[in-house]
Enzyme design. Structure first.
Site, PDB file in Angstrom:
ATOM      1  N   ARG A  45      -0.498  13.732   9.419  1.00  0.00           N
ATOM      2  CA  ARG A  45      -0.107  13.119   9.551  1.00  0.00           C
ATOM      3  C   ARG A  45       1.561  12.579  10.579  1.00  0.00           C
ATOM      4  O   ARG A  45       1.490  11.679  11.254  1.00  0.00           O
ATOM      5  CB  ARG A  45       0.864  12.226   8.151  1.00  0.00           C
ATOM      6  CG  ARG A  45       0.085  11.236   7.567  1.00  0.00           C
ATOM      7  CD  ARG A  45       0.600   9.931   6.256  1.00  0.00           C
ATOM      8  NE  ARG A  45      -0.808   9.181   5.918  1.00  0.00           N
ATOM      9  CZ  ARG A  45      -0.048   8.964   4.529  1.00  0.00           C
ATOM     10  NH1 ARG A  45       0.928   9.060   3.584  1.00  0.00           N
ATOM     11  NH2 ARG A  45      -0.959   8.062   4.159  1.00  0.00           N
ATOM     12  N   LYS A 205      -8.415   6.599 -12.276  1.00  0.00           N
ATOM     13  CA  LYS A 205      -8.920   5.422 -12.670  1.00  0.00           C
ATOM     14  C   LYS A 205      -9.576   3.996 -12.001  1.00  0.00           C
ATOM     15  O   LYS A 205      -9.283   4.162 -10.701  1.00  0.00           O
ATOM     16  CB  LYS A 205      -7.321   5.244 -12.525  1.00  0.00           C
ATOM     17  CG  LYS A 205      -6.350   5.595 -13.690  1.00  0.00           C
ATOM     18  CD  LYS A 205      -4.986   4.974 -13.842  1.00  0.00           C
ATOM     19  CE  LYS A 205      -3.850   5.542 -15.179  1.00  0.00           C
ATOM     20  NZ  LYS A 205      -2.427   5.248 -14.630  1.00  0.00           N
ATOM     21  N   GLY A 358      -5.189  10.693   0.866  1.00  0.00           N
ATOM     22  CA  GLY A 358      -4.475  12.100   0.328  1.00  0.00           C
ATOM     23  C   GLY A 358      -5.385  13.199   0.099  1.00  0.00           C
ATOM     24  O   GLY A 358      -4.903  14.522   0.766  1.00  0.00           O
ATOM     25  N   GLY A 381      -3.702   3.922   0.371  1.00  0.00           N
ATOM     26  CA  GLY A 381      -3.621   2.442   0.501  1.00  0.00           C
ATOM     27  C   GLY A 381      -4.027   1.902   1.097  1.00  0.00           C
ATOM     28  O   GLY A 381      -5.043   0.927   1.136  1.00  0.00           O
TER      29      GLY A 381
HETATM   30  C1  3PG Z   1       0.654   6.808   1.599  1.00  0.00           C
HETATM   31  O1  3PG Z   1       1.179   7.956   1.120  1.00  0.00           O
HETATM   32  O2  3PG Z   1       0.035   6.050   1.144  1.00  0.00           O
HETATM   33  C2  3PG Z   1       1.675   6.366   2.793  1.00  0.00           C
HETATM   34  O3  3PG Z   1       3.094   6.752   2.799  1.00  0.00           O
HETATM   35  C3  3PG Z   1       2.133   4.610   1.981  1.00  0.00           C
HETATM   36  O4  3PG Z   1       3.185   5.810   0.424  1.00  0.00           O
HETATM   37  P1  3PG Z   1       3.649   4.509  -0.805  1.00  0.00           P
HETATM   38  O5  3PG Z   1       2.340   3.948  -1.522  1.00  0.00           O
HETATM   39  O6  3PG Z   1       4.135   5.008  -1.539  1.00  0.00           O
HETATM   40  O7  3PG Z   1       4.289   2.797  -0.385  1.00  0.00           O
END
Ligand code: 3PG
Ligand code: MG
Length: 405
Positions: A45, A205, A358, A381
């Site tokens: 990132r 999950k 990730g 997400g």
């Molecule tokens: C992630 O790691 O998916 C993004 O940086 C968003 O992070 P968050 O889910 O804590 O909003």
């Protein structure tokens, strides 16, 4: 899954020489994993955020960059929430100093910013009102800049003060090159995907991925589920899963997804063999079993070799592959063969492949296939919500600003 999105791009502004001497506030997603000592373990990132910053510097801007790191408590800065390791890495990648600024919301320490200088503004989520998208905080941040640039695709599914509110109030609001490239690439690949369209959705999950599973059930030709999610699907077709991770209250939802797919002539392949252990540990002994031989005290921690071969054949025959999540506990090598087999199948397949998340990025790195994946998203997400067909709020506000012009 895609619509034509109109927003101002950073490059448009650069082409107009609009950055010269201007204060540019870049919201990046520099939320990278760290080990217990705070060392960055994966810097994709940060590297992906460099082009926007370099472009702004080259265009003569005074550059402020910020990001969140983790999910800190607002108003309570703790050393472990600091972007200090990120500032260091960013400085190496840019080849210029990047000073980290604390308590910056009211502009302290930003008065003397010079053309070509880059400062990193400490963890934006420590500011009160960030999460709730407070107008008051957003206005303060907007007042720091002449141009706001959102380059944080990974956080584009969050409507927070630095991803959404500030875009309402900044004099100019634009999309950075990473955000724009993600939207372009994902939109193109998923707008009219080459068929068969195969999705791999894995993870611990069902509950955390239920909406994406449901959305994909209407769209894809093969929906490969893996990890704890697969256990719930196995239970839904009547298999014994022993003491594996499962969500009993979602077994009916899993059944419904299987039925929706079956009605369309599409399928959710259910494993025929699995890798089991009696305990969850890095040294646990791994035993390959036919699914009908799983014992009551077994934990399923990976797919078996027959299943992996069947899925690899489907991947080989696919036109498009979308991948989110490892199918086993690949952090432990003895439960990583399934994920490895699918990763290699993706690498070898002629299908256009798109991966995000990730854990998926970690698996891609572990099995060294990054060069053979068609497109690797920096979103987790955000990637999933885009796949679902949702409009990401941080993108929506940029399109609204462009439309209001
Ligand atoms: C992630 O790691 O998916 C993004 O940086 C968003 O992070 P968050 O889910 O804590 O909003
Ligand atoms: Mg996350």
């Amino acid at each position: 899954m895609s619509a034509v999105l109109n927003f101002i791009r950073l490059q448009d502004l650069i082409d107009q020489n609009a950055l010269q001497g201007k204060r540019v506030f870049i919201r990046a997603d520099l939320n990278v994993p760290q080990d217990d000592d705070g060392n960055i373990t994966e810097d994709t990132r940060i590297r992906a955020s460099v082009p926007a910053i370099k472009a702004a510097v080259a265009a003569g801007a005074k550059v402020m960059v910020t990001s969140h790191l983790g999910r800190p408590t607002e108003g309570e800065f703790k050393p472990e929430d600091s972007l200090a390791p990120v500032a260091k890495r960013l400085s190496e990648l840019l080849g210029q100093p990047v000073e980290l600024k604390q308590n910056w919301v009211d502009g302290a320490g930003l008065e003397g910013l010079q053309t070509g200088q880059v400062v990193l503004l400490e963890n934006v989520r420590v500011n009160k009102g960030e999460k709730k998208n407070s107008d008051e905080l957003a206005q303060k941040m907007a007042a720091l800049c002449d141009i706001y640039v959102n380059d944080a695709f990974g956080t584009a599914h969050r409507a927070e003060a630095s991803t959404h509110g500030i875009a309402k109030f900044a004099p100019v609001a634009a999309a950075g090159p990473l955000l724009a490239a993600e939207l372009d690439a994902l939109g193109k690949a998923l707008g009219a995907p080459a068929r068969p369209l195969l999705a791999i959705v894995a993870g611990s999950k069902v509950s955390s991925k239920l909406s994406i599973l449901k959305a994909l059930a209407d769209k894809v030709d093969n929906l490969i589920v893996g990890g704890g999610i697969a256990n719930t699907f196995m239970k839904a077709v009547g298999l014994n899963i022993g003491k594996s991770l499962v969500e009993n209250d979602l077994v009916d939802e899993a059944k419904a997804i299987i039925d929706i797919m079956a009605k369309r002539g599409a399928q959710v392949p259910i494993p025929v063999d699995v890798v089991c252990a009696k305990e969850f540990s890095p040294t646990a002994a791994a035993t390959v079993k036919d699914v009908k031989d799983v014992a009551d005290d077994d934990m399923i921690l990976d797919i078996g070799p027959k299943t992996a071969a069947l899925l690899a054949a489907q991947i080989a025959a696919a036109g498009t592959v979308v991948w989110n999540g490892p199918v086993g506990v690949f952090e432990f090598d003895q439960f990583g063969e399934g994920t490895k087999a699918l990763a290699l199948a993706i690498a070898e397949s002629k299908a256009f492949s798109i991966a995000g998340g990730g854990d998926t990025l970690a698996a891609i790195a572990k099995y060294n296939i990054s060069e053979q994946v068609g497109y690797i998203s920096t979103g987790g997400g955000a990637f999933l919500e885009f796949l679902e067909g949702k409009i990401l709020p941080a993108v929506e506000i940029l399109t609204q600003r462009a439309a209001a012009k």
